[in-house]
Design a protein around this motif. Structure first.
Motif, mmCIF file in Angstrom:
data_model
loop_
_atom_site.group_PDB
_atom_site.id
_atom_site.type_symbol
_atom_site.label_atom_id
_atom_site.label_comp_id
_atom_site.label_asym_id
_atom_site.label_seq_id
_atom_site.Cartn_x
_atom_site.Cartn_y
_atom_site.Cartn_z
ATOM 1 N N ILE A 111 -54.145 50.635 14.317
ATOM 2 C CA ILE A 111 -55.106 49.901 13.634
ATOM 3 C C ILE A 111 -55.793 48.769 14.487
ATOM 4 O O ILE A 111 -54.932 47.900 14.894
ATOM 5 C CB ILE A 111 -54.891 49.509 12.388
ATOM 6 C CG1 ILE A 111 -54.215 50.493 11.254
ATOM 7 C CG2 ILE A 111 -56.073 48.790 11.597
ATOM 8 C CD1 ILE A 111 -53.803 49.916 10.095
ATOM 9 N N SER B 71 -61.526 47.065 10.036
ATOM 10 C CA SER B 71 -60.333 47.892 10.340
ATOM 11 C C SER B 71 -60.728 49.389 10.835
ATOM 12 O O SER B 71 -61.445 49.824 10.145
ATOM 13 C CB SER B 71 -59.506 48.073 9.237
ATOM 14 O OG SER B 71 -58.941 46.598 8.866
ATOM 15 N N VAL C 260 -58.136 45.647 14.201
ATOM 16 C CA VAL C 260 -58.668 44.809 13.128
ATOM 17 C C VAL C 260 -59.424 43.638 14.052
ATOM 18 O O VAL C 260 -59.001 43.050 14.824
ATOM 19 C CB VAL C 260 -57.301 44.022 12.457
ATOM 20 C CG1 VAL C 260 -58.101 43.037 11.567
ATOM 21 C CG2 VAL C 260 -56.508 44.968 11.587
#
Length: 337
Positions: A273, A235, A275
């Protein structure tokens, strides 16, 4: 002023002597208690005022006047105002009562009497106080950082109310300003809810609020890299301050990334974020998050690195940032910025 007062007294005297011929002689004989008369009565708007006049058994005629207008002659009411009546307790009081007092009731009231010796008067000045009322306040506004802002708050009341301002942040300290609050070059820290309060000690203060939004370009305050082994999920994160809310983009080298197999981009207000699922050797490297709104853009580099290489990468980034900061400072000195 002296001439005006003499003229008023002559007019009042003339009205009084006219009354002597009009007041019925059968009215109970009373006289004003001059010792108990009051010079001023202060009353709040909407309340009931009782202007006292006390008498005894040495009077033949009595009346109430407001300026030169006759209100009562004996017990005969001359005023058409339904709010006005007499308070006569026994034979010792001849008081005037005004219900739901308003500002136009303010002024001098005279209790005039005729004794066997000479006419006498007792004058009371009715002062009407009005609670503070904010009748005009600035609407909520949205401005760009650095702009000059003026907030207005207009109020009336009697006596004139004092106006104070506060920015309702955790400190809520008073601000310098009365009817108008001037803010030069407003900063993002000055955004929030502004309180305008009008006070004159007649009743509870009147309070109104103005919401001020300060717009400014994005600034990435925190960028988090990730040290993740092959086969695990990584992440990468960027936290931004910006008004209005920014839009985000992610890049790997010069290629813009999008949601695809193995990559998921999340937008959480002022946070984004990236990922990366099931990290491979090809996923390691430099990633860039870009935050944009209508006032500007800011970007930051974050790294996805294999375990054991994070310190070296972070060290290089730190050195690189320090070098750029040093170069920028030197350039500013040379250009006098």
């Amino acid at each position: 002023m002296v001439v005006g007062r003499r003229s008023f007294l002559r007019q009042l005297q003339a009205s009084f002597f006219r009354l002597l011929c009009l007041i019925p002689t059968g009215f109970p004989v009373r006289s004003v208690d001059m010792q108990r008369a009051t010079d001023n009565i202060t009353i709040r708007q909407g309340d009931t005022a009782v202007i006292r006049c006390y008498v005894d058994d040495k009077v033949s005629k009595v009346a109430w006047l407001n300026r030169s207008n006759i209100i009562f002659a004996g017990e005969d009411k001359w005023s058409l105002d339904p709010r006005v009546d007499l308070v006569t307790k026994g034979q010792l009081e001849y008081s005037l009562r005004i219900q739901k007092v308003d500002v136009y009731d303010e002024g001098p009231y005279t209790c005039s009497i005729q004794t066997k010796q000479q006419p006498k008067t007792s004058q009371v000045y009715l002062i009407v106080q009005v609670p503070p009322n904010i009748y005009k306040v600035s609407e909520d506004i949205s401005v760009n950082e650095g702009s000059n802002v003026t907030l207005s708050c207009l109020a009336n009341g009697r006596p004139d109310p004092s106006i104070t301002w506060r920015l309702l942040n955790p400190s809520a300290e008073p601000l310098d300003g009365e009817e108008y609050l001037d803010i030069s070059g407003i900063m993002r820290t000055q955004a929030g809810r502004y309180e305008c309060k009008a006070s004159n000690d007649v009743a509870s203060p009147d309070v109104k609020y103005v919401n001020v939004v300060v717009n400014y370009p994005p600034f990435i305050k925190d960028a988090k890299s990730s040290e993740t082994p092959v086969g695990r999920t990584a992440s990468l994160q960027c936290d931004v301050t910006a008004v209005p809310k920014p839009e985000f983009e992610w890049y790997r080298d010069e290629k813009r990334l999008s949601n695809s197999q193995g990559i998921n981009i999340q937008m959480l207000g002022t946070r984004t974020i990236l990922v990366v699922a099931n990290v491979t050797e090809e996923d390691y490297g430099n990633y860039t998050c870009v935050a944009t709104n209508r006032l500007g853009m800011h970007n930051a580099s974050v790294f996805l690195y294999r375990p054991g290489t994070g310190r070296d990468i972070n060290g290089c980034v730190a050195v690189s940032q320090s070098v750029w900061l040093l170069l920028f400072s030197v350039a500013c000195l040379l250009l006098n910025c």
